[in-house]
Scaffold this motif. Sequence first.
Motif, mmCIF file in Angstrom:
data_model
loop_
_atom_site.group_PDB
_atom_site.id
_atom_site.type_symbol
_atom_site.label_atom_id
_atom_site.label_comp_id
_atom_site.label_asym_id
_atom_site.label_seq_id
_atom_site.Cartn_x
_atom_site.Cartn_y
_atom_site.Cartn_z
ATOM 1 N N ALA A 139 38.105 74.475 -67.429
ATOM 2 C CA ALA A 139 39.321 74.262 -68.210
ATOM 3 C C ALA A 139 40.024 72.976 -67.777
ATOM 4 O O ALA A 139 40.499 72.199 -68.616
ATOM 5 C CB ALA A 139 40.253 75.456 -68.061
ATOM 6 N N ALA A 140 40.076 72.740 -66.473
ATOM 7 C CA ALA A 140 40.698 71.511 -65.975
ATOM 8 C C ALA A 140 39.894 70.291 -66.403
ATOM 9 O O ALA A 140 40.463 69.249 -66.757
ATOM 10 C CB ALA A 140 40.806 71.573 -64.458
ATOM 11 N N ARG A 141 38.578 70.419 -66.414
ATOM 12 C CA ARG A 141 37.725 69.291 -66.821
ATOM 13 C C ARG A 141 37.902 68.965 -68.292
ATOM 14 O O ARG A 141 37.846 67.795 -68.694
ATOM 15 C CB ARG A 141 36.270 69.630 -66.541
ATOM 16 N N ASP A 142 38.113 70.006 -69.093
ATOM 17 C CA ASP A 142 38.256 69.800 -70.536
ATOM 18 C C ASP A 142 39.661 69.409 -70.950
ATOM 19 O O ASP A 142 39.925 69.194 -72.141
ATOM 20 C CB ASP A 142 37.879 71.095 -71.285
ATOM 21 N N LYS A 143 40.577 69.293 -69.993
ATOM 22 C CA LYS A 143 41.983 69.071 -70.306
ATOM 23 C C LYS A 143 42.202 67.793 -71.095
ATOM 24 O O LYS A 143 43.035 67.737 -71.996
ATOM 25 C CB LYS A 143 42.798 69.033 -69.011
ATOM 26 N N GLY A 144 41.458 66.753 -70.780
ATOM 27 C CA GLY A 144 41.662 65.478 -71.449
ATOM 28 C C GLY A 144 40.972 65.340 -72.787
ATOM 29 O O GLY A 144 41.098 64.316 -73.459
ATOM 30 N N LYS A 145 40.253 66.362 -73.202
ATOM 31 C CA LYS A 145 39.494 66.260 -74.452
ATOM 32 C C LYS A 145 40.303 66.639 -75.683
ATOM 33 O O LYS A 145 39.855 66.447 -76.801
ATOM 34 C CB LYS A 145 38.240 67.142 -74.367
ATOM 35 N N GLY A 146 41.470 67.227 -75.469
ATOM 36 C CA GLY A 146 42.268 67.634 -76.612
ATOM 37 C C GLY A 146 41.916 69.029 -77.076
ATOM 38 O O GLY A 146 40.800 69.502 -76.893
ATOM 39 N N ASN A 147 42.880 69.694 -77.730
ATOM 40 C CA ASN A 147 42.678 71.080 -78.138
ATOM 41 C C ASN A 147 41.681 71.221 -79.270
ATOM 42 O O ASN A 147 41.107 72.279 -79.466
ATOM 43 C CB ASN A 147 44.019 71.694 -78.555
ATOM 44 N N GLY A 148 41.479 70.175 -80.060
ATOM 45 C CA GLY A 148 40.583 70.294 -81.211
ATOM 46 C C GLY A 148 39.119 70.075 -80.885
ATOM 47 O O GLY A 148 38.248 70.369 -81.713
ATOM 48 N N ALA A 149 38.824 69.570 -79.685
ATOM 49 C CA ALA A 149 37.437 69.272 -79.323
ATOM 50 C C ALA A 149 36.666 70.550 -79.067
ATOM 51 O O ALA A 149 37.161 71.457 -78.405
ATOM 52 C CB ALA A 149 37.406 68.379 -78.084
ATOM 53 N N PRO A 150 35.442 70.653 -79.615
ATOM 54 C CA PRO A 150 34.639 71.866 -79.363
ATOM 55 C C PRO A 150 34.229 71.928 -77.899
ATOM 56 O O PRO A 150 33.984 70.910 -77.260
ATOM 57 C CB PRO A 150 33.428 71.673 -80.282
ATOM 58 N N LEU A 151 34.161 73.150 -77.376
ATOM 59 C CA LEU A 151 33.779 73.354 -75.985
ATOM 60 C C LEU A 151 32.270 73.392 -75.856
ATOM 61 O O LEU A 151 31.585 73.946 -76.706
ATOM 62 C CB LEU A 151 34.387 74.653 -75.460
ATOM 63 N N ALA A 152 31.776 72.789 -74.781
ATOM 64 C CA ALA A 152 30.332 72.776 -74.537
ATOM 65 C C ALA A 152 29.904 73.978 -73.712
ATOM 66 O O ALA A 152 28.803 74.020 -73.186
ATOM 67 C CB ALA A 152 29.942 71.484 -73.820
#
Length: 865
Positions: free
Chosen positions: A291-304
């Motif tokens: 979750a911390a790593r994905d923080k900068g991707k924005g809420n709309g970005a699909p999760l890998a």
Amino acid sequence: MSHDGVGPRAVMRSVAFLTAGVLAVPALAGCSEKDPAGKPTAGQEIAPAERGRIVDGGTLRWAVDALPETLNAFQADADAATSKVAGAVLPSMYRLDANGRPQRNPDYLESAKVVDREPRQVVLYKLNQQAVWSDGREIGAADFAAQWRALSGKDTAYWTARNAGYDRIEKIERGANDLEVRVTFSKPYADWQSLFSPLYPKDVMGTPDAFNDGARRKLKVTAGPFALDTVDKGSGEVRLKRNPRWWGRPAKLSELVLRAVPRDKRTAALADGKVDLAEIDSTEAHRITLAARDKGKGNGAPLAHGPGAALTPGKSLRSWAIAHGSDEEAADEEILARKKRGKAVAKYADEQSSLRGFEVRKSLEPAFTQLALNGQEGPLADERVRRAVARALDRDELARVVLRPLGLPAEPVGSHLALSGQQAYADNSGALGGQDTKEAQALLADAGWVSGGPVKEEQKEKKAAGAGASKEPAGSEASESSGTPADSDAAEGSDSDEGSGSSEDSGSSGSSSSSDGSDSSDSSDSSTTSGSSDSSDSSDSSDSSESSGDDGTYIVGEDGKPGDDKPGENRAPALLVPAPLAELQRVALLDQAYVLGVHGQAEKAKKAKKQKAGKKQRIGKKQQAETEKQRKKDGPGTSGKVEKNLAHEGRSQFQHGGAPGAYAPKGTAAPGRAAAGPLAKNGKPLTLRFVLPSGPGSQSLRAVGERIARMLERIGIRTEISKVADESYFKDHIASGQYDLALYSWPASAFPATDARPIYSKPVPAADGSLNVEQNYTRVGTDQVDQLFDQAIAELDPGESRSLVRKADARIWAAAGSIPLYQRPQLTAARTNLANAGAFGFQTPLYEDMGFLKKGAKPQASSAP
């Protein structure tokens, strides 16, 4: 369950634990470079901050496993929540620093020292003149005396768990004034600093009724930075509020709420904002890290990662086609599945978004995991066999399996009685010796265990030596023989692979195999059947899962085919192999083992299993070509790099043309040059029953257990793994002695001469003919160890007392009743703006300093002691 807080003594009173957490805060005392105890293996991580950077007020919601059954820390059912409450609302004369060493608590104690040694030991306490109970009464000698009488053991009307130390007190009296307390001992007591922490008011300790029932649900009178407000079973909360009469530094928080949240619901509770601080397992820690790593991707970005990560464009198109196809039944099913998947993806994404407000703080608990060897009966009653088991273990590897994937120092524990950094610590493992396969085999031979045992008899009986019962114990989920082929060691991989599991991008909702270092086989625990092999370690799925019993496995040389030698003859060892691989070409696989070693063999076998029947012959030719090419390069025989690699793996006995543990067609005799069959004595094979917990939070224990089983297989010891329900693991198996091998943990005490004695003292016969083991669940003890404990507890010179404790530890190592493996990881989820709380390591928490950072304020950099 976590047993911590006020002191390890609370843990000793309860039971050993499977999962735990122990509390602490900023360092009070450092370690000298010349200190023989060294430094803590890992420092604490609590986001330390000066009080000026912390907001005044706020509520901290702290997750606990369950509401406390009692608020009396000296009763048998006291638990971790009891300790947390006591630590926040009651006096403690001493508390532990970041090195796990007792330090005087100045909020209550101006000084304490031994003022007389002859004819009796006398300790004089000088109390802080501001220290008062919440009802305004001064803390004094009457409170000390009431607690001594309640815990001395002289009045059996008090339902106490233990009386260690208090039973050595002769009298307690007022000193020169009301602020002085004189404690006179009938016998010298080195661990006097362990007493009166916590200290309860005389209102609780004064009578048996008050002690037994008065403090189970309420504490009317307290004396800490917080006071007890409510205990609400309906909401599952214990609410603490600031103590208006507190004379020390005022608590930064206005409220501290302990909320009962089961371990498997911690992620949801964190994401829903129900808790701010929680001990978590490695799977939850992995999700928070993602979750911390994905923080900068924005809420709309699909999760890998997560439930939708495996949905490729091709699968998505196929799903759409089925949902809109002419087959109405299939379309309806697919539409329902798409809706369900969509909800799961959305829920996972929302949780991940909420988890971005948390971070993982990690350290090592003041507790260690050990391999326990039940020495009461069976093969392990022989010290030589126990020592052989110990010498077969690579403790460095076992520590790496659990700790390296978490980014924690992977060092084996060198003492039963203390951990690195504590005053009594010294690495005494040399008294037993390190990993040595030849020495282990020699010890077994000296004990009369020789090769060529009756494997058929073992298969029929299905009974572990020394287990004491032929049936599976209650609560057992699975039982499997370790009879693991040598190539299963390929699952160990290199150091860099240990515990790596899946990559960070491939996680799924609520699961990650990478974090705890567990093998991929953990996912199949619930489906393992009696007698099944560990073949799942090297394959993601098994054709044998559809069959029952032993249908998917058999033993080479024991299926009535050529090569099945008679029991007792000098024959090759029986090898456990999966039947679905019977068609694979034996020569090609053995050549592959020769060229690539065991790791390459397992990898190729895994690939070969996935090939269609028409491609098998081509694969075999390719392997033979690789073999011929390698032979030309290395020259004849097993020389050069290949031989070195095999020797490094402890398998220099592998010669070209025969690889013990290789997959082979059914009916194939084991290779002729392998060591002779399984070890046996008096017609009985050497098989040990290895009991492991089966719960979702025990993956790392199972991973370690399976590694140990493979290590023992190398010296000829077979293990029969029984995976049992967590709730029955300790009571029905460990405490009752229904096991040969088991894994569980003990806390490390700052007062080992007192707290560790019941764990390692020699069991003695009780009046009814049973064996009184106290807490020595291995049933292994010696008179010499008991004598050293007695001497250490009576020695008032601190240095000499520690020396005696270290000698006792060396004797415990030599007896080989338990083998310390690694210090347990401590993982805590905390809000990013929460200061002075998290993974406390050794140290007792400073509840008054916990709080939330002011806007824009940053915590100090953590520094290891």
